[in-house]
Design a protein around this motif. Structure first.
Motif, PDB file in Angstrom:
ATOM      1  N   UNK A  50       0.785  -1.222   0.000  1.00 53.07           N
ATOM      2  CA  UNK A  50       0.000   0.000   0.000  1.00 53.07           C
ATOM      3  C   UNK A  50       0.815   1.270   0.000  1.00 53.07           C
ATOM      4  N   UNK A  51       2.117   1.173  -0.333  1.00 55.24           N
ATOM      5  CA  UNK A  51       2.947   2.380  -0.330  1.00 55.24           C
ATOM      6  C   UNK A  51       3.670   2.567  -1.661  1.00 55.24           C
ATOM      7  N   UNK A  52       3.175   1.880  -2.704  1.00 54.86           N
ATOM      8  CA  UNK A  52       3.776   2.046  -4.021  1.00 54.86           C
ATOM      9  C   UNK A  52       5.185   1.509  -4.122  1.00 54.86           C
ATOM     10  N   UNK A  53       5.539   0.561  -3.268  1.00 56.34           N
ATOM     11  CA  UNK A  53       6.855  -0.044  -3.355  1.00 56.34           C
ATOM     12  C   UNK A  53       7.985   0.783  -2.775  1.00 56.34           C
ATOM     13  N   UNK A  54       7.680   1.741  -1.895  1.00 57.82           N
ATOM     14  CA  UNK A  54       8.736   2.593  -1.358  1.00 57.82           C
ATOM     15  C   UNK A  54       9.567   1.905  -0.283  1.00 57.82           C
ATOM     16  N   UNK A  55       9.020   0.895   0.385  1.00 60.76           N
ATOM     17  CA  UNK A  55       9.779   0.214   1.423  1.00 60.76           C
ATOM     18  C   UNK A  55      10.669  -0.858   0.811  1.00 60.76           C
ATOM     19  N   UNK A  56      11.665  -1.269   1.590  1.00 60.91           N
ATOM     20  CA  UNK A  56      12.621  -2.270   1.116  1.00 60.91           C
ATOM     21  C   UNK A  56      11.935  -3.618   0.948  1.00 60.91           C
ATOM     22  N   UNK A  57      12.447  -4.447   0.033  1.00 60.84           N
ATOM     23  CA  UNK A  57      11.906  -5.803  -0.106  1.00 60.84           C
ATOM     24  C   UNK A  57      12.016  -6.565   1.213  1.00 60.84           C
ATOM     25  N   UNK A  58      11.140  -7.539   1.388  1.00 60.76           N
ATOM     26  CA  UNK A  58      11.114  -8.331   2.619  1.00 60.76           C
ATOM     27  C   UNK A  58      12.111  -9.482   2.503  1.00 60.76           C
ATOM     28  N   UNK A  59      13.114  -9.555   3.373  1.00 56.59           N
ATOM     29  CA  UNK A  59      14.007 -10.712   3.348  1.00 56.59           C
ATOM     30  C   UNK A  59      13.274 -11.958   3.822  1.00 56.59           C
ATOM     31  N   UNK A  60      13.457 -13.061   3.118  1.00 52.40           N
ATOM     32  CA  UNK A  60      12.839 -14.330   3.486  1.00 52.40           C
ATOM     33  C   UNK A  60      13.937 -15.276   3.965  1.00 52.40           C
ATOM     34  N   UNK A  61      13.897 -15.600   5.248  1.00 53.22           N
ATOM     35  CA  UNK A  61      14.842 -16.552   5.829  1.00 53.22           C
ATOM     36  C   UNK A  61      14.161 -17.909   5.904  1.00 53.22           C
ATOM     37  N   UNK A  62      14.781 -18.924   5.360  1.00 57.83           N
ATOM     38  CA  UNK A  62      14.183 -20.259   5.343  1.00 57.83           C
ATOM     39  C   UNK A  62      14.810 -21.100   6.436  1.00 57.83           C
ATOM     40  N   UNK A  63      13.974 -21.503   7.398  1.00 59.29           N
ATOM     41  CA  UNK A  63      14.433 -22.345   8.492  1.00 59.29           C
ATOM     42  C   UNK A  63      14.471 -23.804   8.100  1.00 59.29           C
ATOM     43  N   UNK A  64      15.118 -24.597   8.939  1.00 57.28           N
ATOM     44  CA  UNK A  64      15.185 -26.034   8.699  1.00 57.28           C
ATOM     45  C   UNK A  64      16.600 -26.540   8.798  1.00 57.28           C
ATOM     46  N   UNK A  65      16.801 -27.540   9.660  1.00 53.79           N
ATOM     47  CA  UNK A  65      18.131 -28.101   9.868  1.00 53.79           C
ATOM     48  C   UNK A  65      18.398 -29.325   9.001  1.00 53.79           C
ATOM     49  N   UNK A  66      17.385 -29.810   8.303  1.00 55.69           N
ATOM     50  CA  UNK A  66      17.539 -31.003   7.469  1.00 55.69           C
ATOM     51  C   UNK A  66      18.141 -30.634   6.123  1.00 55.69           C
ATOM     52  N   UNK A  67      18.536 -31.665   5.371  1.00 55.23           N
ATOM     53  CA  UNK A  67      19.032 -31.423   4.014  1.00 55.23           C
ATOM     54  C   UNK A  67      17.952 -30.772   3.160  1.00 55.23           C
ATOM     55  N   UNK A  68      16.689 -31.162   3.384  1.00 49.22           N
ATOM     56  CA  UNK A  68      15.599 -30.536   2.629  1.00 49.22           C
ATOM     57  C   UNK A  68      15.479 -29.056   2.962  1.00 49.22           C
ATOM     58  N   UNK A  69      15.648 -28.716   4.241  1.00 48.62           N
ATOM     59  CA  UNK A  69      15.583 -27.314   4.639  1.00 48.62           C
ATOM     60  C   UNK A  69      16.719 -26.503   4.050  1.00 48.62           C
ATOM     61  N   UNK A  70      17.906 -27.090   4.009  1.00 48.10           N
ATOM     62  CA  UNK A  70      19.055 -26.398   3.419  1.00 48.10           C
ATOM     63  C   UNK A  70      18.826 -26.192   1.925  1.00 48.10           C
TER      64      UNK A  70
END
Length: 278
Positions: A150-170
């Protein structure tokens, strides 16, 4: 390297007043990030470790955004299959915009089988659903060109951190994430993963348990032991390339939430000594 704190948003001692005190302490000590956890249906398997009241993360972070000014706000981790990805995309983008671009979205597949059943989500499909939802999130944000916030893209992109300790998570972090966000591991194990995988970035969540005597267990979790051991763990993680380390002072006993002062003392010690040595 930045430091964050995983703040308990659940349990018998987690009143609005205590949550506010947590936020003021985290920001006042100079930490860079405040994160909270996620459960939707507090089924018996969840309640054993994370009992009611369980404050919903987007609601909680929106409220905390209004009583803080600088600290980033995040989820560690949002269970991605629990909600429609377009709903997550909108809630996350709105929160990011309203907080001035302070959101970090940590996500994971989840573990509570009874909770999946209560929500009507197939437990066995949680990995595939998480992958699909990550693709949908990125697509929604890019197609809207910032409009979801709702701000026309003025804010920074959202970092997505992917959790998971398994090989699939990595693998999921490498394929879909902005950072790999492992939860509570040893330094040797994290060093092995960082050395042997082309990670996008590295942002671990580690325990925070301060002891008076050194912990000599060879399987000692990072962040447990004397202040000297904990500070050395942080130095080692920084040398491994960690962008952010999140300290988790909760150790599984819900009664801990009634007496947060012990966790606050440990956080104060870490913050004070990091400042004097930096």
């Amino acid at each position: 390297m930045q430091l964050g704190v995983n703040v308990p948003n659940f349990g018998p001692g987690t009143t609005p007043g205590v949550l506010g005190e947590w936020a003021r302490l985290v920001e006042g000590l100079g930490f860079d990030l405040l994160m909270v956890s996620d459960h939707v249906a507090v089924t018996p398997d969840v309640a054993a470790r994370y009992p009611e009241p369980f404050h919903e993360p987007f609601t909680t972070l929106s409220w905390l955004a209004g009583i803080t000014t600088r600290v980033r706000l995040g989820t560690t981790v949002l269970v991605l299959p629990y909600r429609h990805p377009l709903l997550v995309a909108r809630m996350a983008a709105n929160l990011n915009a309203l907080s001035g671009g302070r959101l970090v979205l940590g996500v994971g597949v989840g573990w509570a089988r009874q909770e999946f059943e209560a929500l009507g989500v197939p437990f066995g499909a949680r990995g595939r659903l998480t992958d699909e939802h990550l693709v949908a999130l990125r697509k929604a944000w890019s197609e809207e060109d910032g409009g979801y916030g709702g701000d026309g893209g003025r804010t920074a992109p959202i970092p997505v951190w992917v959790g998971g300790n398994s090989e699939a998570g990595i693998r999921r972090a490498i394929e879909f994430g902005d950072a790999w966000h492992p939860l509570r591991g040893t330094i040797p194990w994290m060093r092995s993963v960082v050395t042997n995988h082309p990670l996008p970035a590295f942002a671990p969540r580690i325990a925070l348990r301060l002891t008076t005597a050194p912990v000599t267990d060879p399987e000692r979790l990072a962040g447990t032991g004397t202040l000297e051991q904990i500070l050395d763990d942080l130095d080692q993680l920084e040398r491994l390339g960690a962008d952010t380390v999140v300290l988790d002072p909760y150790h599984g006993d819900p009664e801990e939430t009634r007496r947060p002062q012990e966790a606050w003392r440990a956080l104060t010690a870490v913050a004070t000594h990091r400042k004097t040595t930096s």
